[in-house]
Design an enzyme around this catalytic site. Structure first.
Site, PDB file in Angstrom:
ATOM      1  CD  GLU A 219      -3.248  -0.084   0.283  1.00 54.90           C
ATOM      2  OE1 GLU A 219      -2.967   1.001  -0.293  1.00 54.90           O
ATOM      3  OE2 GLU A 219      -4.348  -0.633   0.176  1.00 54.90           O
TER       4      GLU A 219
ATOM      5  NE  ARG B 114      -6.064  -2.998   8.941  1.00 58.34           N
ATOM      6  CZ  ARG B 114      -5.546  -2.410   7.859  1.00 58.34           C
ATOM      7  NH1 ARG B 114      -4.837  -1.291   7.983  1.00 58.34           N
ATOM      8  NH2 ARG B 114      -5.717  -2.928   6.656  1.00 58.34           N
TER       9      ARG B 114
ATOM     10  CG  ASN C  12      -6.869   1.418   5.308  1.00 58.76           C
ATOM     11  OD1 ASN C  12      -5.989   0.566   5.427  1.00 58.76           O
ATOM     12  ND2 ASN C  12      -7.587   1.546   4.211  1.00 58.76           N
TER      13      ASN C  12
ATOM     14  CD  GLU D 160     -11.995  -5.083   3.698  1.00 57.80           C
ATOM     15  OE1 GLU D 160     -12.652  -5.034   2.650  1.00 57.80           O
ATOM     16  OE2 GLU D 160     -10.764  -5.248   3.728  1.00 57.80           O
TER      17      GLU D 160
ATOM     18  CG  ASN E   5      -8.709   2.503   0.618  1.00 58.02           C
ATOM     19  OD1 ASN E   5      -7.501   2.744   0.682  1.00 58.02           O
ATOM     20  ND2 ASN E   5      -9.197   1.277   0.713  1.00 58.02           N
TER      21      ASN E   5
ATOM     22  CG  ASP F 256      -7.118  -0.171  -2.270  1.00 56.46           C
ATOM     23  OD1 ASP F 256      -6.659   0.596  -1.402  1.00 56.46           O
ATOM     24  OD2 ASP F 256      -7.087  -1.413  -2.139  1.00 56.46           O
TER      25      ASP F 256
END
Length: 291
Positions: free
Chosen positions: A15, A98, A100, A119, A146, A197
């Site tokens: 990522e 968490r 991201n 999710e 995201n 994403d």
């Protein structure tokens, strides 16, 4: 256009590529492997740092080191020692969340959101960490945060909830760091299982989005219309960012293993860091965190 595997370290969940204009190095992360990587534009001089928890994103600081969004909050990362120091945990009451994806605005604020690790539920929020280390909630009701990024003038903020099938746009106040007027920038609607994403904005103001599980990179015009689609050699592409000496190489991360069993597998190039050349497009330098 030419797509190459730049580095094959089989990131479990690659990522957040970030190009450092100052030192001419590329950083990216393995969210589930709990590591930060660095290399040159041609994939040499690979270096890695371990972090103690799952990592959602990182940004370089104006002084030295980085700010990172770990599972339990925002931390500083010291590149010299490898140590991490907690700044603030925004959600101590949500153990199934968490932090991201995140990026820095033109005034040095770090914007990052949280996500439901299964999710499944809208339990996440979007946060702004200011240079004075104060924390502010900007939005909530998010499943998976995201793709934060800004228009070249910094006045439009783009962001998505991975499973909303949309990329949103907000009015962004550069003076205060506040957002307003959330609206649909574009709808994906490309194919079943497609998930929005990581994103970036190029110098022409077009938004690039990695569409995970279908292996596509999509470029959207400022009016939200689809301008271009690049088919990648792997399905699980996760994020994009421009870099290189001329900011004209598009770096693309991917995942080697999906986070949940319902997601598809991939081929031998899974988890690679890719570089796309000869697009004829330049990106913008990523600002550094001011704290």
């Amino acid at each position: 256009m030419r797509i190459e595997v730049l580095v094959d370290v089989k990131t479990t969940l690659g990522e957040g590529p970030v190009w450092d204009v100052q030192d001419q190095r590329l950083y990216w992360i393995d969210s589930f492997g709990c590591r930060v990587f660095r290399c040159t534009a041609d994939g040499r001089e690979i270096r890695a740092w371990d972090v103690p928890e799952k990592i959602g994103s990182m940004a370089l600081r104006r002084g030295c080191g980085a700010v990172v969004s770990l599972a339990t909050g925002f931390h500083f990362l010291d590149f010299e020692t490898g140590d991490t120091t907690l700044i603030v945990n925004p959600e101590p009451d949500k153990p199934n969340n968490r932090l991201n994806d995140g990026k820095v605005d033109q005034r040095g604020r770090f914007i990052a959101g949280s996500m439901d690790t299964q999710e499944a539920g809208p339990n996440g929020s979007l946060y702004r960490l200011d240079p004075d280390l104060s924390l502010h909630r900007l939005d909530d009701g998010i499943i998976v945060s995201n793709g934060p990024c800004w228009s070249p003038d910094g006045k439009t903020f783009y962001f998505s909830d991975t499973w909303s099938d949309e990329i949103w746009a907000y009015d962004y106040d550069l003076e205060t760091g506040n957002v307003a007027n959330r609206r649909t920038f574009t709808k994906l609607g490309m194919s079943p299982g497609c998930a929005t994403d990581g994103s970036t904005v190029d110098a022409e103001g077009f938004v690039w989005n990695a569409q995970c599980y279908v292996g596509k990179l999509c470029r959207y015009a400022p009016d939200g219309s689809l301008d271009r689609v690049i088919e990648m050699p792997v399905k699980k592409v996760t994020s994009v960012s421009f870099g290189g000496p001329n900011l004209d190489i598009l770096f693309v991360t991917s995942m080697a293993r999906p986070p949940l069993p319902r997601f598809p597998g991939d081929g031998v190039q899974r988890g690679s860091l890719f570089a796309i050349h000869d697009l004829g497009i330049q990106g913008l330098p990523e600002p550094r965190f001011g704290g």
